[in-house]
Every structure is written in C-alpha cells, then in structure tokens.
Design an enzyme around this catalytic site. Structure first.
Site, PDB file in Angstrom:
ATOM      1  N   MET A 193       0.806  -1.221   0.000  1.00  0.00           N
ATOM      2  CA  MET A 193       0.000   0.000   0.000  1.00  0.00           C
ATOM      3  C   MET A 193       0.840   1.273   0.000  1.00  0.00           C
ATOM      4  SD  MET A 193      -3.102  -0.972  -0.145  1.00  0.00           S
ATOM      5  CE  MET A 193      -3.846   0.626   0.179  1.00  0.00           C
ATOM      6  N   ARG A 194       2.174   1.124   0.017  1.00  0.00           N
ATOM      7  CA  ARG A 194       3.001   2.327   0.069  1.00  0.00           C
ATOM      8  C   ARG A 194       2.795   3.195  -1.163  1.00  0.00           C
ATOM      9  NH1 ARG A 194       7.573   0.210   1.480  1.00  0.00           N
ATOM     10  NH2 ARG A 194       7.470   0.773   3.674  1.00  0.00           N
ATOM     11  N   ALA A 195       2.602   2.581  -2.315  1.00  0.00           N
ATOM     12  CA  ALA A 195       2.423   3.349  -3.546  1.00  0.00           C
ATOM     13  C   ALA A 195       1.174   4.229  -3.468  1.00  0.00           C
ATOM     14  CB  ALA A 195       2.333   2.409  -4.743  1.00  0.00           C
TER      15      ALA A 195
END
Length: 679
Positions: free
Chosen positions: A274-276
């Site tokens: 989910m970092r993107a």
C-alpha cells in the site's frame, strides 16, 4: 565555502527539478531517487536545492537540531528548557559510499556504558541531516545494510542505536535524495519501494539546449559569485513559491473521487503493498499546493503516478522501468468522475515549468517492447565427425558463418554455486565470509573503533583484574584493553565471470536459446546475491570482453541477448581472456573472490593443438586457486564428455543444463571445488 550553482539556472531536466521541489514542499512524500547516465546534473541539482529550502529554527547547542517550539522529548541532549531558537540554513549532508554504520547512525561509548552506565553518544550523519537534506550519491553502490538503516530512519522519522542492551533514540526527519547510474547496478526492489518518487534523467539531444548548458556552465566556472548574482531574482521567487506551497499544503483537499483514481491506478499496475497508494496521495496533494490550488485534480493524480509508480513495477533487473501511459489514461478515465475526464479543461500542475505541460513527465517512460524476431533456421557445427547425423549437435551448412542472435529461453531458479573457504569480501549472499553482520563465531581485540561488542569475552577479560583495579561497588571496572570485538560469519558477494561459448557448435536454434536462458538465470541469481558480474565470449578466432566486471546484471543480460554465434571454437582464447580479466580485478579488489562459470560443450577447434592449449589454459586457472564450474551444454544422443574433461583441468565441477535447475534435486546445494581442495 564555494558558491553553489543556482537551481533555476539548470537547463531542462524538468522531471528532476519537479521531483526535488515536491519533496521540498512536502517531505512526507518520502524522498526521490534520481536515475540516469553520468553528466546529467544530478548532483548539481541536489546541492542547488539546499539554497531554496527555508531556514530552520533550532535549540541553541542541541546537536540534534531540535525545534524550540516542539523539541524532541527523547532527545539525547534534552530535556530542553524554554529558550529562543536560533535560525540557520537547512543542512545538506552527503553520505559517502564508503561510510561505516557508526558514521551513519552514530556510536555509543561502550566502555563508559558498561562501567558508568552513561549513554555517551556521538551523533552520526542521520542526526546532522535532521530537518535538512540527506544526499546519497551512487546509492546503488552503498552496502545493503546501510541502505536498510537509512531507509528505515527515513520512514520512521527516528534513528535507533542499540548495542548490547544500551539504546539511544533521536529524531531523524530529512529530505532523502539518492542518485545512481543504472549501468553500475540496480537497487533491490524492496529498497526501490522505500523511495517516494523516482525520475529518469538523460542528456538532451537538442543542439540548442546542449549549447545553452555549456554556455551557462562556462560562465559559472569563470565567475561563480557573479553568475549566482544574475540568477538571484529567480532563486528568490522560487524560494517564496516553495514557502507559499508549504503554507497552502494543509488546506489542500483530497476528495474521495481522486482517492478512488489513486487506488484504481495502483491496482491496475499491480504494485505490491500500500506504500504506492500513500505516496501517490501525498504527491498529488503536493502537486496541487505547488500549483496554488486547494483541490487535487485528475492531472495531479496522473503526474503523481508517473513519479511514484515506475520503480515499483520493477520485479527483477531485466524488467524495463516505466509505465504504459495509454493504460494509465484509460484507468484514470474509468475510475474518475466524468467532469475530470475532459482533457481540454485540465489545469497545468506546474505553470512555471516544473513539469511537462502535457503531464507526461515525471519519469514515466513507456516500456520498449522488443520486436518479434524469428531466429534463423538451421544448425551449425564444427566438424562432421563430432556428432552423428540427425542429432541436435549435427553440423549444418553454415559452419563458420555468423548466425543472428536468438531469443533466450525463460529463466529459472538455479542451484547456488559458491566459492569454498572463508572470504573477507563485500557483504552479499553467496559464499561464507567474515562480515560485520551475521552469526557470532568468536571474539578478538578490536582493530580501530569497536563496532560489535562481544559482551561475554569482554567481561571474561576484565574479571581477573577487578581486585587490582580497586573495585568496591557493584559496577564492573572496565578498561579499553578489556573490550573484545565480536567476529561474525555471514555471506559475501563474489565476482561471477561468465565465459560463454558463442561458436558454431552452439549455434543450433533451440540449443543456444536454452544456453542463454541458463546464463540469464545465473545472472538473476547473481543479482539477488549481490555479486559483480562480467561476460567474456569466444567464437571464430578470438575472445572478447563483452562486459567488464560490473554490478549491473541487466547490462550483462542486454549484451547476452544481442550475442551472435558462429565460427570455430577458440576455447583457449576464452579462458586466457578470462584470466586477464581476473588478474586485473584481483589488483582492483583483492578481497572479492572470483567464481568462473564456463558455459560450453567443451569442444576446442581452430589453430594448432586447440585441445592441448585449452587444457593448459584451464590448468593456469587451477594453479591460481580460481573456483570454477563448467555448465555442460552438450546435447544429443551421443555425448563426448568434453565439458567434464575441461572441468577436471580447471579443478572445478561440471553440471548439465538440467542439473543447474534448483528443482531438479530438491534441496541440493553444489559447492564449487577449488583447485587447492582438488589437489
């Protein structure tokens, strides 16, 4: 102090400038990784950015740059009494490639910690960079454990130093900028993901633009202060714009429709985790603030995707970075509200030239699809007597003629090939070695600064002297001579030098495709194990160094794919060329042990006594203790076993293409036999 080159005087490089400016507006974006060829103003732009970042107010005398309005409660120099802050310019701290762990995170005085219970801490570069810029040139050449520490601190906003139960924590929030030349090696995908944005830079091919670059650089070199003065107005305007965007940033609205576009884009491009999504949301918000708007638009999302996603889609070193912009536009159209899908009314996210007017910048380069290539039909061999007619090794009519390159077969997971013994090379994942990280195997007196304390050995060394030292309390009286450094065993990276037979006997279409697939598999394994790689090929009458030793395995893969085949088999020339390469590399990096991988069917033709000469060349490698493995590419019903004979001359091991696969015999790990062990 030298006058830095003005940021606004940089010609072109819109993506680079925009990526840096967005991080200056919102450090929460997570930094920027600048990828590009040498001589493209990467370092110049980073150093010039420091003059644009607003000044910071710090607590007087605090080594950790605490903010007087909200000082860090855990600051090692604290607690801080209320006092007026002192303003100073934001620092730009450069991390050298050869830095130690102590230089990066700081060091504890272990002697005082054991004897007095005092946390005497010497700050490192992370503390110096707090509330400033941390610049890492050639970040891809930095040791992996240092990159891990660096990115962990950037993500958490704090640095932790722990040694034998003694722990120190301090704030470490900074704008992280890394630069790298991909030709010198890639970062692991896990580390790439930790950089918020990435931009690709290249030298302009426009003549007028190149002329202007040279003109400005010469003017700067002749009179740095005068040149900077001529650009002072533009610098002041840009500095004010950054400050205004920072002030506007908390008021920017990120609507649900835009969030849906961000999530749909990350899902469509199959990025991990989910970092993107989070980075895209922060980047789009910073883009809106940079443009002076209080609402994020679809154009902001598009630009954020081109900056935040290309490096997160790279699964292995052979994947081309970039995004399919047509797919991106389609995804945004399908996920976005109708009013945001009309391209005619979209505002420019960077009206002053920080990005492309059409939103196509930000490092998003569409992947270049390889054209369909039909491999040549037919086969080639050395002599009609070497294989029966009708076998895969049978000669064709094109003996001696150069064949067009063929596509490689799909790579596979290989068995681990390691160098025997215990080395002391750079940290990696292949062969056993004495390293700074790994399992503890013993203790020794420290040579230089103490980095890893062996507590039990230190106590054992100090215990006999307690009465003579007048010990009266519960504390242990420890002297410098008592300290013991832990010796650790881990894994090192090696130099894997491939010597690939590209002669006519290897030119059969299916056979060469399988050989290339095997070498690509070994290259991928070398990438994962942090090795350097080199490529020597031989065919016709000579051998050549197709790729000098490098950390860039994708460069080796590119050379391999374009490798033509045909002609006789100068096996001795290939081995002697490899010997020259290894001789030079031993002088350059004596601690990095080599592994010679010869990919051949073992045939030797051309010139007087080719077989005997190849044997002597093999024994030359054996006499110098070079670990080696021969990948036997012979196929067909009748096998001559020449590759096995070559392996004996080298003092190494022979494996077939099938045996090279990790799943051929579950759990088998094949160590290469060194010359000394064979003897």
């Amino acid at each position: 102090m030298s006058t830095p080159y003005p940021f606004t005087a940089i010609v072109g490089q819109d993506d680079l400038r925009l990526g840096l400016l967005l991080n200056a507006v919102s450090p929460a974006v997570g930094g920027v990784l600048v990828r590009g060829e040498k001589g493209t103003a990467k370092s110049t732009a980073v150093r010039a950015l420091a003059a644009l970042v607003p000044e910071v107010s710090v607590v007087p005398g605090c080594r950790f740059s605490c903010d007087p309005v909200s000082p860090d409660p855990a600051c090692p120099d604290g607690p801080h009494a209320e006092a007026a802050g002192v303003s100073r310019a934001a620092r730009t701290v450069e991390l050298p490639v050869g830095a130690s762990e102590d230089r990066l995170v700081g060091a504890l005085d272990i002697e005082r910690a054991l004897s007095e219970g005092v946390k005497a801490f010497e700050p490192g570069l992370l503390a110096d960079a707090h509330r400033g810029i941390l610049y890492v040139d050639e970040v891809n050449l930095l040791h992996d454990h240092l990159v891990d520490l660096l990115l962990d601190a950037a993500a958490m906003g704090a640095s932790y130093v722990e040694r034998e139960g003694v722990s120190v924590r301090h704030a470490a929030r900074f704008l992280l900028v890394g630069t790298m030349n991909p030709e010198e090696g890639e970062l692991r995908p896990q580390l790439l993901d930790r950089f918020g944005l990435t931009v690709e830079v290249a030298a302009s091919r426009d003549t007028d633009e190149r002329v202007e670059v040279v003109r400005r650089r010469l003017a700067y070199d002749d009179d740095p202060e005068g040149f900077a003065a001529r650009w002072s107005g533009e610098e002041s305007a840009l500095r004010e714009r950054i400050a205004a965007a920072r002030a506007l940033l908390p008021r920017v609205v990120l609507g649900d429709g835009v969030l849906r576009q961000i999530a749909a884009t990350c899902a469509a491009f199959e990025v991990d985790g989910m970092r993107a999504d989070i980075v895209m949301a922060r980047t789009a918000t910073a883009l809106a603030a940079w443009a002076g708007r209080e609402e994020v638009t679809a154009d902001d999302v598009r630009q954020a995707a081109l900056l935040a996603l290309p490096h997160r889609r790279r699964r292995n070193p052979f994947d081309a970075p970039g995004l399919d912009e047509d797919k991106l536009d389609q995804t945004l159209d399908e996920a976005g509200p109708q009013e945001n899908n009309d391209g005619d009314d979209r505002p420019d996210p960077d009206p002053d030239g920080g990005g492309d007017d059409d939103g196509g910048g930000g490092g998003g380069v569409p992947p270049q699809a390889d054209g369909d290539r039909t491999p040549p039909r037919g086969e080639s061999g050395d002599t009609p007597s070497q294989a029966p007619e009708g076998s895969p090794d049978a000669p064709g009519r094109s003996t001696g003629a150069e064949q067009q390159p063929v596509a490689s077969a799909e790579p596979f997971r290989t068995k681990m090939l390691s160098v025997p013994g215990l080395g002391e090379g750079a940290a990696g994942r292949r062969s056993r070695a004495r390293t700074e990280h790994g399992r503890t195997t013993g203790a020794r007196r420290p040579q230089g600064a103490l980095t890893k304390l062996h507590l039990a050995a230190t106590v054992q060394a100090a215990a006999p002297h307690q009465r003579a030292r007048g010990r009266s309390g519960r504390g242990l009286v420890v002297r410098r001579d008592d300290l013991r450094q832990a010796t650790r065993e881990g894994r090192e990276g090696n130099l894997v030098l491939f010597v690939v037979d590209a002669s006519g006997s290897m030119a059969a279409r299916q056979r060469m495709s399988a050989v290339k697939g095997a070498v690509l598999s070994l290259l991928l394994d070398a990438y994962q194990r942090r090795d350097k790689v080199g490529l020597v090929t031989f065919r016709g009458k000579e051998a050549e160094v197709a790729l000098p030793p490098t950390s860039s395995v994708d460069a080796a893969a590119s050379r391999l794919e374009s490798l033509p085949t045909g002609g006789r088999t100068p096996l001795a020339a290939g081995l002697l060329k490899a010997h020259d390469v290894l001789r030079v590399e031993r002088l350059r990096d004596p601690s990095r042990r080599p592994l010679l991988v010869v990919v051949t069917d073992g045939r030797a033709t051309g010139g007087p006594e080719p077989v005997a000469l190849a044997g002597r060349a093999g024994r030359l490698h054996r006499s110098e203790g070079t670990a080696s493995v021969v990948v036997d590419c012979e196929s067909g019903y009748v096998r001559l076993g020449l590759a096995g004979e070559l392996a004996q001359e080298l003092g190494g091991t022979a494996v077939t293409l099938d045996e090279l696969r990790a799943d051929s015999i579950a759990g088998l790990v094949k160590d290469v036999t060194a010359a000394g062990r064979a003897a």
